[in-house]
Write a protein that holds these residues in place. Structure first.
Motif, PDB file in Angstrom:
ATOM      1  N   ASP A 164      -0.332   5.660  -4.016  1.00 55.98           N
ATOM      2  CA  ASP A 164       0.035   4.431  -3.105  1.00 55.98           C
ATOM      3  C   ASP A 164       0.862   4.486  -2.044  1.00 55.98           C
ATOM      4  OD1 ASP A 164      -2.305   3.181  -4.688  1.00 55.98           O
ATOM      5  OD2 ASP A 164      -0.805   2.491  -6.158  1.00 55.98           O
ATOM      6  N   ALA A 167      -0.764   8.437   2.847  1.00 60.36           N
ATOM      7  CA  ALA A 167      -1.893   8.199   3.588  1.00 60.36           C
ATOM      8  C   ALA A 167      -2.129   9.607   4.633  1.00 60.36           C
ATOM      9  CB  ALA A 167      -1.958   6.886   4.733  1.00 60.36           C
ATOM     10  N   VAL A 387       2.799   5.832   3.984  1.00 56.10           N
ATOM     11  CA  VAL A 387       1.900   4.672   4.093  1.00 56.10           C
ATOM     12  C   VAL A 387       2.286   3.525   4.983  1.00 56.10           C
ATOM     13  CG1 VAL A 387       2.205   3.340   2.190  1.00 56.10           C
ATOM     14  CG2 VAL A 387      -0.022   3.191   3.098  1.00 56.10           C
ATOM     15  N   LEU A 399      -6.740   6.475   2.955  1.00 57.44           N
ATOM     16  CA  LEU A 399      -5.711   6.130   1.797  1.00 57.44           C
ATOM     17  C   LEU A 399      -6.129   7.171   0.691  1.00 57.44           C
ATOM     18  CD1 LEU A 399      -5.210   2.276   1.781  1.00 57.44           C
ATOM     19  CD2 LEU A 399      -3.950   4.131   2.911  1.00 57.44           C
ATOM     20  N   GLU A 401      -6.659   7.212  -3.105  1.00 55.63           N
ATOM     21  CA  GLU A 401      -7.035   6.437  -4.316  1.00 55.63           C
ATOM     22  C   GLU A 401      -6.540   7.272  -5.672  1.00 55.63           C
ATOM     23  OE1 GLU A 401      -8.211   3.421  -6.861  1.00 55.63           O
ATOM     24  OE2 GLU A 401      -7.954   3.287  -4.606  1.00 55.63           O
ATOM     25  N   ASP A 546      -8.874   2.011   4.632  1.00 55.06           N
ATOM     26  CA  ASP A 546      -7.829   0.901   4.120  1.00 55.06           C
ATOM     27  C   ASP A 546      -8.319  -0.561   4.572  1.00 55.06           C
ATOM     28  OD1 ASP A 546      -5.191  -0.056   4.110  1.00 55.06           O
ATOM     29  OD2 ASP A 546      -4.811   0.033   6.349  1.00 55.06           O
TER      30      ASP A 546
END
Length: 547
Positions: A164, A167, A387, A399, A401, A546
């Motif tokens: 999280d 990116a 990110v 992104l 996951e 995103d």
């Protein structure tokens, strides 16, 4: 048997000499754990089953079950001109012990899985190679040893996901081709400069570098690693990483993600360069030194010089167990070629028919020419960013996951799972424990296809069809077409676009999630799965937009 001159030689050590010299008296010897009586191969200082430390050689019967074989047509090995048979046998005393060997004194067309085999030794220099021939007495074929196909996957160590915090913000590639005959570092620079520009960054913004495999004896597979790039560009990274013991470029990407998530860097430039085609040509021309011999290990003395020899036997066993056919693999090759026709950077773009596929020259059975990826020259780069910084850059961020990395099978190729490509089941199961998304949520798949069977194994392991159901899932190629339920390797894959060892698959996943695929774009692609690595090690990434 009389020796075959020139075979690659294993290096004798105190640990393995009993095995390589046991044929002097005609007895095959395997290391045994004196605590639990398990047989251990290759030899180790500890028992992998009970962790006992009392181990010693034990003479065994020399009888085994034939669990795999491939007839080599393409690859040459010293002392073994094609055509020869690379085989795997499971010892009768403990089928967990498998030996890579040659099947001898037989017609390859008469070999069948489950046959009883017996050892016959061939002296080669200071060693006696255990070869196997069909035993004189044959009963009903023995069943193949069963794999444990239910990997035990550890739960997440924390509720917080490092994925999280990162990116993917920039991608770049060099020109790609066969025998470009340019310095590999120049290809690296092309890709890296393109990725930095794509992200809207400058060289000064790059504070991390990551690559695979890094410097070392990787002829044709490296430009020299982080050291070579730093020397060329003068970057002073806060963090860097490079090495071969990870699942290819995907491993370097995850290392970069961890560094960014941990606060060691903000923008890590990850790169992968190959100049395999030019390297091979320069060797032929005598313009590069022939690599030194060294230890031939456990496979090369028997001419098992390529991953193709191992994976071909996994494919053979899949066919034996599930009814998979060569046509099943052919639909993967045809799909990749159809996609490559829409990609101007692909090396092979000419139409390919099923007849073309089936009639192509054999490489090592059941693989033919179009089951194998395309050696090439080229470089690909991807930037991993924090990110919070990513949303201010030039392109919409992609992104991460989830990742799947857990090893649940043995690492040695010939000791691992028998039916599937080793190291797909555990990594795939691990991936789905780190996300609420499911296979049905995936819009596009970029799955490692060093060989067609790599791709088939990933399709089943990731749950796009059941284990053993790929024959029906792939039949006709509709399910994996760009307008199918699982658009697969939309840039042509390594089978037609070119062998970039998985980094090209990551590049294409990002292209698709950005909507930049042009004629080959999958409409509305929001979730992509990417696998890198074949046999071992390997891993898988789940990427998303995103929005």
């Amino acid at each position: 048997m009389a020796g075959t001159p020139g075979r690659p030689q294993p290096q004798l050590t105190d640990q393995n000499a009993f095995f390589w010299t046991s044929g002097a008296d005609g007895r095959l010897r395997i290391q045994e754990c004196r605590s639990c009586t398990a047989l251990i191969h290759p030899p180790q200082p500890v028992c992998r089953y009970c962790h006992g430390h009392e181990l010693a050689p034990r003479a065994v019967s020399g009888h085994a079950t034939l669990i795999g074989f491939t007839v080599n047509h393409r690859f040459t090995a010293p002392g073994l001109p094609p055509r020869y048979v690379v085989a795997q046998v499971a010892l009768e005393e403990d089928p967990r012990v498998r030996l890579t060997t040659n099947a001898v004194e037989c017609d390859p067309d008469q070999l069948a899985l489950g046959m009883r085999m017996e050892v016959v030794f061939e002296q080669s220099g200071d060693v006696w190679l255990p070869l196997f021939r069909p035993a004189a007495e044959q009963g009903e074929p023995a069943p193949l040893p069963e794999d444990d196909t239910a990997p035990v996957v550890r739960p997440m160590a924390t509720t917080e996901k490092f994925e999280d915090k990162v990116a993917l913000t920039g991608i770049g590639s060099s020109r790609l081709g066969r025998r470009l005959m340019v310095p590999p570092i120049s290809l690296t620079l092309q890709a890296c400069e393109a990725a930095i520009a794509d992200a809207g960054l400058t060289l000064d913004d790059i504070d991390g570098l990551a690559t695979y495999p890094g410097p070392g004896p990787y002829g044709g597979f490296s430009e020299g690693g982080v050291t070579a790039l730093e020397s060329a560009l003068g970057i002073r990274p806060t963090w860097y990483n490079g090495g071969g013991e990870t699942f290819g470029p995907g491993g370097s990407l995850i290392a970069a993600m961890l560094a960014v998530a941990g606060g060691l860097a903000r923008h890590v430039l990850c790169f992968r360069t190959l100049w395999e085609a030019s390297h091979g040509e320069l060797l032929k021309q005598g313009r590069l030194p022939v690599p030194a011999g060294g230890d031939a290990g456990w496979l090369k003395p028997f001419g098992a010089s390529s991953a193709a020899h191992t994976l071909a036997q996994n494919a053979q066993r899949h066919m034996h167990r599930y009814g998979t056919t060569r046509e099943t693999l052919g639909w993967i090759a045809l799909n990749q070629r159809a996609n490559a026709a829409l990609n101007p950077t692909a090396i092979y773009r000419d139409p390919l028919t099923m007849d073309d596929y089936l009639e192509a020259r054999p490489i090592t059975t059941p693989f033919g020419l179009y089951d194998c990826d395309v050696p090439c020259d080229g470089a690909v780069a991807v930037i991993v960013s924090a990110v919070d910084a990513a949303r201010d850059l030039a392109k919409p961020p992609v992104l991460v996951e989830a990742v799947g990395t857990q090893i649940t099978e043995r690492m040695e190729w010939d000791q691992s799972t028998l039916t599937h490509e080793p190291h797909t089941l555990g990594q795939s199961a691990h991936l789905w424990t780190r996300t609420d998304l499911r296979p049905a949520d995936v819009d596009v798949a970029q799955l490692y296809d060093g060989f067609t069977f790599n791709c088939l194994s990933w399709i089943e392991a990731l749950g796009f069809c059941g284990i053993g159901e790929a024959k029906d899932f792939l039949d006709g190629g509709k399910n994996i077409a760009r307008d199918g339920v699982l658009p697969l390797n939309t840039h042509g894959g390594q089978l037609s676009h070119g062998r970039t060892h998985g980094m090209g698959l990551v590049h294409e996943a990002i292209v698709q999630l950005r909507g930049d695929g042009g004629e080959r774009q999958v409409p509305g692609a929001r979730v992509a799965v990417v696998s890198t690595g074949g046999l071992a090690p390997s891993g898988v990434l789940l990427l998303r937009t995103d929005t």
